[in-house]
Design a protein around this motif. Structure first.
Motif, PDB file in Angstrom:
ATOM      1  N   VAL A   1      40.835   5.944 123.223  1.00 43.69           N
ATOM      2  CA  VAL A   1      40.230   4.858 122.433  1.00 43.69           C
ATOM      3  C   VAL A   1      39.735   5.390 121.097  1.00 43.69           C
ATOM      4  N   HIS A   2      39.078   6.547 121.110  1.00 43.12           N
ATOM      5  CA  HIS A   2      38.594   7.147 119.866  1.00 43.12           C
ATOM      6  C   HIS A   2      39.760   7.478 118.931  1.00 43.12           C
ATOM      7  N   VAL A   3      40.819   8.027 119.505  1.00 42.77           N
ATOM      8  CA  VAL A   3      41.985   8.396 118.695  1.00 42.77           C
ATOM      9  C   VAL A   3      42.631   7.154 118.101  1.00 42.77           C
ATOM     10  N   ASN A   4      42.785   6.105 118.896  1.00 38.63           N
ATOM     11  CA  ASN A   4      43.408   4.877 118.402  1.00 38.63           C
ATOM     12  C   ASN A   4      42.600   4.249 117.274  1.00 38.63           C
ATOM     13  N   LEU A   5      41.279   4.191 117.437  1.00 36.82           N
ATOM     14  CA  LEU A   5      40.426   3.638 116.384  1.00 36.82           C
ATOM     15  C   LEU A   5      40.506   4.486 115.115  1.00 36.82           C
TER      16      LEU A   5
ATOM     17  N   TYR B   1      49.309   0.645 114.134  1.00 37.39           N
ATOM     18  CA  TYR B   1      48.624   1.725 113.433  1.00 37.39           C
ATOM     19  C   TYR B   1      48.568   3.015 114.260  1.00 37.39           C
ATOM     20  N   PHE B   2      48.946   2.929 115.542  1.00 38.43           N
ATOM     21  CA  PHE B   2      48.869   4.107 116.398  1.00 38.43           C
ATOM     22  C   PHE B   2      50.032   5.032 116.047  1.00 38.43           C
ATOM     23  N   GLY B   3      49.742   6.273 115.842  1.00 36.61           N
ATOM     24  CA  GLY B   3      50.797   7.237 115.514  1.00 36.61           C
ATOM     25  C   GLY B   3      50.463   8.575 116.123  1.00 36.61           C
ATOM     26  N   SER B   4      50.743   9.611 115.404  1.00 34.15           N
ATOM     27  CA  SER B   4      50.432  10.964 115.864  1.00 34.15           C
ATOM     28  C   SER B   4      48.932  11.112 116.035  1.00 34.15           C
ATOM     29  N   SER B   5      48.551  11.757 117.130  1.00 34.75           N
ATOM     30  CA  SER B   5      47.128  11.924 117.395  1.00 34.75           C
ATOM     31  C   SER B   5      46.543  13.153 116.714  1.00 34.75           C
ATOM     32  N   GLU B   6      47.368  13.978 116.112  1.00 36.42           N
ATOM     33  CA  GLU B   6      46.888  15.246 115.568  1.00 36.42           C
ATOM     34  C   GLU B   6      45.884  15.024 114.433  1.00 36.42           C
TER      35      GLU B   6
ATOM     36  N   ALA C   1      44.196  12.337 113.757  1.00 33.81           N
ATOM     37  CA  ALA C   1      43.010  11.667 114.291  1.00 33.81           C
ATOM     38  C   ALA C   1      42.093  12.656 115.002  1.00 33.81           C
ATOM     39  N   LEU C   2      42.658  13.550 115.791  1.00 35.11           N
ATOM     40  CA  LEU C   2      41.851  14.547 116.501  1.00 35.11           C
ATOM     41  C   LEU C   2      41.155  15.498 115.538  1.00 35.11           C
ATOM     42  N   ASN C   3      41.857  15.862 114.460  1.00 32.32           N
ATOM     43  CA  ASN C   3      41.231  16.747 113.471  1.00 32.32           C
ATOM     44  C   ASN C   3      39.994  16.077 112.860  1.00 32.32           C
ATOM     45  N   LEU C   4      40.128  14.779 112.547  1.00 37.87           N
ATOM     46  CA  LEU C   4      38.985  14.069 111.970  1.00 37.87           C
ATOM     47  C   LEU C   4      37.868  13.896 112.998  1.00 37.87           C
ATOM     48  N   LEU C   5      38.247  13.657 114.241  1.00 39.37           N
ATOM     49  CA  LEU C   5      37.234  13.502 115.296  1.00 39.37           C
ATOM     50  C   LEU C   5      36.492  14.807 115.562  1.00 39.37           C
ATOM     51  N   ARG C   6      37.167  15.938 115.395  1.00 44.34           N
ATOM     52  CA  ARG C   6      36.484  17.228 115.555  1.00 44.34           C
ATOM     53  C   ARG C   6      35.417  17.400 114.480  1.00 44.34           C
ATOM     54  N   ARG C   7      35.705  16.895 113.275  1.00 41.74           N
ATOM     55  CA  ARG C   7      34.707  16.953 112.209  1.00 41.74           C
ATOM     56  C   ARG C   7      33.510  16.064 112.559  1.00 41.74           C
TER      57      ARG C   7
END
Length: 520
Positions: free
Chosen positions: A420-424, A464-469, A471-477
């Motif tokens: 859910v976090h990645v999709n948003l 809008y869903f695509g590669s999670s990479e 998104a994960l990088n931004l979520l780590r920040r």
């Protein structure tokens, strides 16, 4: 702080009708690592699920003090009441409070029951229906003069309805009477002015609406009791003469309207008309004096004094309700005073990491002032605050840099949560109009607890869903930023680098933003 503080807190709680296990309360206090500090008392109250907040108030802000509170005075807590600008500390009036206190107060906030929003059957219509049917049934005990008796009963009901509406209007309640009827320049009417004007000393202590309500209430009650006793003749015997006493009151009211206030009250006119009809009706009904007996007199007195007792109880309840309403208004003024808010904001936690470059950014990216919102897609309290947040985004996008951070733990191992976090995040990264992210988050809050509705949400935003990479990088920040600033709950809010005070409702934020912007 010693036993003196403990006693003050207990007395303060009991004054609010809050009772705690004293032994347990004392145990919690003594076991607190910071005892006997203010924090120890605050935490002990929280242990008993008693919401409480501490505030720092300067002497020049003393006019916003609540009606009763706990204050830190010479190192001890004292229970203080603020009545008519007279302070009473620990039960005794004091004149040197402001020279001794340490500008810190502690107040509790009682939880009120949530208003039930579901539609309910309006039982007032049922009550009126039962009353009318009862009247018609009781009239059947004496079929003679049925038209005159029915006319009298009908005017009693009409008089009661309008007397009650006048009573509600006098006490600031809503009524079914159209505003255009009660207040009209064309008709020269003004019900409020007539009922509330004190141009005559005689009306300073007399409430005409209460007198009218008592008159018709007692009349209806006595009518019912006399009917049940099968001695309706006695009732009309009394009112055949008693109604004449109303004539001076009616003349006084008319004179007051025409020559003193110079405005008319349609409600008063209806009430006067009802009584005049009753006077005529009662004197047309023949009666048998032989049927007058002590039992009938006793029932009649019960009706009169019973109605008086009900009215006095109603007056007491209205007085309490008015006092509570005034207290709420005073507390709102107290809570929404910006200088007071600013003073409390200045002592809140500061951000250790003020780098907002990793946030979801909205509004004016180059603004000097910022509003930062830390949230979680599965947070129920965030859902409650989110409409207010969207309102602030819409109103202050030109003046504020608005940041959103997700409070996420990527090491939890909860794949659904991470998805859910990645999709948003992908919606934010891949949408041309960033407002779609705000809409998507709002829609997610609506479906988060309903699995059958989530498919629609995924279908709508899947483009809008695509590669999670990325998104994960931004979520780590986001994760690193939240950890660096020791944020442990959501929603959390920061104005610039300062945490929004927990003492305030989050929805109150909108009252402070304009002045926050104007002074920075």
């Amino acid at each position: 702080m010693t036993h003196k503080s403990y006693t003050a807190v207990i007395n303060y709680l009991e004054n609010h009708k809050i009772y705690v296990d004293r032994d347990e309360f004392e145990l919690q206090l003594e076991g607190h690592p910071d005892f006997p500090s203010l924090l120890a008392f605050s935490d002990a109250l929280h242990f008993f699920n008693i919401e409480n907040y501490s505030y720092r108030i300067d002497n020049d802000e003393k006019d916003i003090l609540p009606e009763d509170f706990l204050a830190l005075v010479e190192g001890e807590l004292a229970a203080v009441k603020n009545k008519n600008n007279q302070l009473i500390m620990n039960g005794s009036p004091t004149n040197d409070f402001f020279s001794k206190w340490e500008n810190i107060i502690l107040v509790i906030e009682k939880e009120e029951e949530l208003a039930v929003t579901k539609s309910r059957l309006n039982y007032s219509y049922i009550n009126w229906g039962i009353l009318i049917i009862l009247f018609l049934f009781l009239l059947g005990y004496n079929s003679s003069n049925i038209i005159l008796q029915s006319t009298f009963a009908l005017t009693s009901l009409i008089g009661f309805v309008f007397a009650y509406e006048a009573y509600k209007k006098t006490h600031g309640k809503g009524t079914f009477i159209p505003v255009g009827v009660c207040k009209s320049n064309y008709l020269n009417t003004d019900c409020d002015l007539v009922f509330n004007s004190k141009k005559w000393k005689i009306f300073n202590k007399i409430d005409l609406s209460e007198i009218s309500l008592l008159f018709f209430t007692s009349q209806i009650v006595c009518f019912i009791l006399s009917s049940l006793a099968r001695n309706i003749e006695f009732f009309f015997t009394v009112y055949q003469y008693a109604l004449f006493t109303f004539i001076p009151m009616a003349c006084l009211s008319l004179y007051y309207q025409v020559f003193v206030v110079k405005k008319y009250c349609p409600v008063c006119m209806i009430i006067i008309t009802c009584v005049c009809i009753q006077l005529l009706t009662a004197n047309l009904i023949p009666f048998d004096a032989k049927k007058i007996n002590p039992g009938s007199v006793f029932l009649f007195l019960i009706g009169i004094f019973g109605s008086l007792a009900v009215l006095l109880n109603l007056r007491t309840k209205n007085g309490i309700a008015q006092k509570n309403e005034n207290s709420i208004k005073r507390n709102l003024k107290f809570r929404r005073n910006y200088l007071f808010f600013k003073n409390n904001l200045s002592i809140q936690k500061k951000l250790m990491d003020t780098d907002f470059s990793g946030a979801f950014v909205f509004g004016n990216e180059h603004a000097d002032q910022s509003l930062t919102f830390i949230t979680n897609p599965f947070c129920k309290h965030c859902k409650e605050f989110y409409p207010v947040f969207l309102k602030l985004v819409k109103m202050y996008s030109d003046e504020l840099r608005i940041n959103i951070f997700f409070d996420i733990d990527l090491n939890r191992g909860d794949e659904d949560n991470k998805t859910v976090h990645v999709n948003l995040t992908n919606i934010y990264l891949n949408s041309r109009n960033k407002a779609e992210f705000l809409e998507a988050l709002s829609n997610w809050y609506e479906v988060q607890a309903y699995s059958e509705n989530k498919n629609g949400w995924y279908t709508k935003y899947s483009k809008y869903f695509g590669s999670s990479e990325a998104a994960l990088n931004l979520l780590r920040r986001h994760e690193n930023w939240v950890t660096a600033n020791s944020i442990h709950f959501t929603p959390d809010i920061f104005l610039n680098d300062t945490e929004y005070p927990i003492q305030y409702e989050r929805a109150d934020l909108e009252y402070f933003i304009p002045e926050f912007l104007s002074e920075n």
